[in-house]
Design a protein around this motif. Structure first.
Motif, PDB file in Angstrom:
ATOM      1  N   ALA A  69      -6.782  11.251  -4.025  1.00 22.87           N
ATOM      2  CA  ALA A  69      -6.952  12.005  -2.779  1.00 22.87           C
ATOM      3  C   ALA A  69      -5.775  12.943  -2.517  1.00 22.87           C
ATOM      4  O   ALA A  69      -5.933  13.975  -1.870  1.00 22.87           O
ATOM      5  CB  ALA A  69      -7.132  11.046  -1.609  1.00 22.87           C
ATOM      6  N   ALA A  70      -4.603  12.595  -3.031  1.00 24.78           N
ATOM      7  CA  ALA A  70      -3.418  13.434  -2.835  1.00 24.78           C
ATOM      8  C   ALA A  70      -3.433  14.652  -3.750  1.00 24.78           C
ATOM      9  O   ALA A  70      -2.535  15.487  -3.692  1.00 24.78           O
ATOM     10  CB  ALA A  70      -2.149  12.619  -3.062  1.00 24.78           C
TER      11      ALA A  70
ATOM     12  N   VAL B 258       2.722   9.585  -1.607  1.00 24.94           N
ATOM     13  CA  VAL B 258       1.903  10.023  -2.740  1.00 24.94           C
ATOM     14  C   VAL B 258       1.878  11.548  -2.804  1.00 24.94           C
ATOM     15  O   VAL B 258       2.016  12.132  -3.875  1.00 24.94           O
ATOM     16  CB  VAL B 258       0.479   9.438  -2.655  1.00 24.94           C
ATOM     17  CG1 VAL B 258      -0.378   9.946  -3.793  1.00 24.94           C
ATOM     18  CG2 VAL B 258       0.533   7.917  -2.680  1.00 24.94           C
ATOM     19  N   ARG B 259       1.707  12.203  -1.660  1.00 23.72           N
ATOM     20  CA  ARG B 259       1.698  13.671  -1.640  1.00 23.72           C
ATOM     21  C   ARG B 259       3.021  14.226  -2.154  1.00 23.72           C
ATOM     22  O   ARG B 259       3.046  15.222  -2.875  1.00 23.72           O
ATOM     23  CB  ARG B 259       1.402  14.198  -0.236  1.00 23.72           C
ATOM     24  CG  ARG B 259      -0.066  14.094   0.136  1.00 23.72           C
ATOM     25  CD  ARG B 259      -0.395  14.876   1.392  1.00 23.72           C
ATOM     26  NE  ARG B 259       0.474  14.564   2.518  1.00 23.72           N
ATOM     27  CZ  ARG B 259       0.207  13.683   3.469  1.00 23.72           C
ATOM     28  NH1 ARG B 259      -0.917  13.012   3.449  1.00 23.72           N
ATOM     29  NH2 ARG B 259       1.050  13.472   4.455  1.00 23.72           N
TER      30      ARG B 259
ATOM     31  N   PRO C  94       0.832  -1.207   0.000  1.00 26.17           N
ATOM     32  CA  PRO C  94       0.000   0.000   0.000  1.00 26.17           C
ATOM     33  C   PRO C  94       0.865   1.255   0.000  1.00 26.17           C
ATOM     34  O   PRO C  94       1.952   1.278   0.568  1.00 26.17           O
ATOM     35  CB  PRO C  94      -0.795  -0.109   1.305  1.00 26.17           C
ATOM     36  CG  PRO C  94      -0.593  -1.492   1.804  1.00 26.17           C
ATOM     37  CD  PRO C  94       0.621  -2.048   1.146  1.00 26.17           C
ATOM     38  N   LEU C  95       0.373   2.268  -0.642  1.00 22.12           N
ATOM     39  CA  LEU C  95       1.100   3.530  -0.711  1.00 22.12           C
ATOM     40  C   LEU C  95       0.902   4.333   0.565  1.00 22.12           C
ATOM     41  O   LEU C  95      -0.214   4.440   1.057  1.00 22.12           O
ATOM     42  CB  LEU C  95       0.581   4.361  -1.875  1.00 22.12           C
ATOM     43  CG  LEU C  95       0.796   3.795  -3.265  1.00 22.12           C
ATOM     44  CD1 LEU C  95       0.051   4.650  -4.271  1.00 22.12           C
ATOM     45  CD2 LEU C  95       2.268   3.764  -3.580  1.00 22.12           C
TER      46      LEU C  95
ATOM     47  N   ALA D 138      -5.712   6.720  -3.323  1.00 22.66           N
ATOM     48  CA  ALA D 138      -4.655   7.496  -2.663  1.00 22.66           C
ATOM     49  C   ALA D 138      -4.078   8.545  -3.604  1.00 22.66           C
ATOM     50  O   ALA D 138      -3.817   9.688  -3.195  1.00 22.66           O
ATOM     51  CB  ALA D 138      -3.548   6.565  -2.167  1.00 22.66           C
TER      52      ALA D 138
ATOM     53  N   ARG E 125       0.409   7.735   2.374  1.00 20.71           N
ATOM     54  CA  ARG E 125      -0.140   9.019   1.922  1.00 20.71           C
ATOM     55  C   ARG E 125       0.962  10.057   1.733  1.00 20.71           C
ATOM     56  O   ARG E 125       0.929  10.841   0.795  1.00 20.71           O
ATOM     57  CB  ARG E 125      -1.165   9.532   2.931  1.00 20.71           C
ATOM     58  CG  ARG E 125      -2.437   8.770   2.892  1.00 20.71           C
ATOM     59  CD  ARG E 125      -3.434   9.363   3.828  1.00 20.71           C
ATOM     60  NE  ARG E 125      -4.658   8.580   3.750  1.00 20.71           N
ATOM     61  CZ  ARG E 125      -5.622   8.674   4.612  1.00 20.71           C
ATOM     62  NH1 ARG E 125      -5.531   9.502   5.625  1.00 20.71           N
ATOM     63  NH2 ARG E 125      -6.695   7.932   4.478  1.00 20.71           N
TER      64      ARG E 125
ATOM     65  N   ASN F 283      -7.138   0.947  -3.951  1.00 12.13           N
ATOM     66  CA  ASN F 283      -6.572   1.745  -2.861  1.00 12.13           C
ATOM     67  C   ASN F 283      -5.518   2.711  -3.391  1.00 12.13           C
ATOM     68  O   ASN F 283      -5.454   3.857  -2.962  1.00 12.13           O
ATOM     69  CB  ASN F 283      -5.986   0.852  -1.767  1.00 12.13           C
ATOM     70  CG  ASN F 283      -7.063   0.119  -1.000  1.00 12.13           C
ATOM     71  OD1 ASN F 283      -8.177   0.607  -0.851  1.00 12.13           O
ATOM     72  ND2 ASN F 283      -6.736  -1.062  -0.524  1.00 12.13           N
ATOM     73  N   SER F 284      -4.678   2.246  -4.303  1.00 18.13           N
ATOM     74  CA  SER F 284      -3.662   3.130  -4.883  1.00 18.13           C
ATOM     75  C   SER F 284      -4.318   4.224  -5.713  1.00 18.13           C
ATOM     76  O   SER F 284      -3.922   5.391  -5.638  1.00 18.13           O
ATOM     77  CB  SER F 284      -2.685   2.346  -5.764  1.00 18.13           C
ATOM     78  OG  SER F 284      -1.875   1.520  -4.968  1.00 18.13           O
TER      79      SER F 284
END
Length: 111
Positions: A50-51, A9-10, A3-4, A47, A6, A43-44
């Motif tokens: 969402a970022a 990703v940001r 999983p990434l 994410a 957050r 999920n990726s």
């Protein structure tokens, strides 16, 4: 793929900004394109969206950048469209472009 985080990703999304160094921007774009291309990994995709990746990806798609940059941006947006089609269309509209049409022009077709 794990999983990434957050934060990770940001950090990638920040490197997509127009003020970022072109080499960092391209590296982040390539990574986001690869991460978004994992079939079934919602999920990726969530994410990444969402970022805040969609608006800068749209900007890269419509900017006067290389065809490779435009293609990678379109590919990432196409992958993200699985769950974020309305957000992509809205980001494109605010940039004055039909993102889905631009993707089709680059050979990625409508999804």
């Amino acid at each position: 793929m794990p999983p990434l985080a957050r934060r990770d990703v940001r950090n990638l999304v920040r490197k997509l900004d127009a003020s970022a160094c072109p080499s960092q921007q391209n590296e982040a774009l390539t990574t986001i394109t690869e991460l978004s291309n994992c079939p079934g990994d919602l999920n990726s995709l969530a994410a990444i969206a969402a970022a805040g990746a969609i608006p800068p990806l749209v900007q890269l798609l419509v900017a006067r950048s290389s065809t490779d940059v435009q293609w990678n941006a379109a590919a990432a947006l196409g992958n993200l469209a699985t769950k974020n089609r309305d957000a992509i269309a809205a980001a494109g509209a605010s940039a004055g472009v039909d993102v889905l049409e631009k993707m089709e022009h680059l050979g990625l077709g409508r999804r």
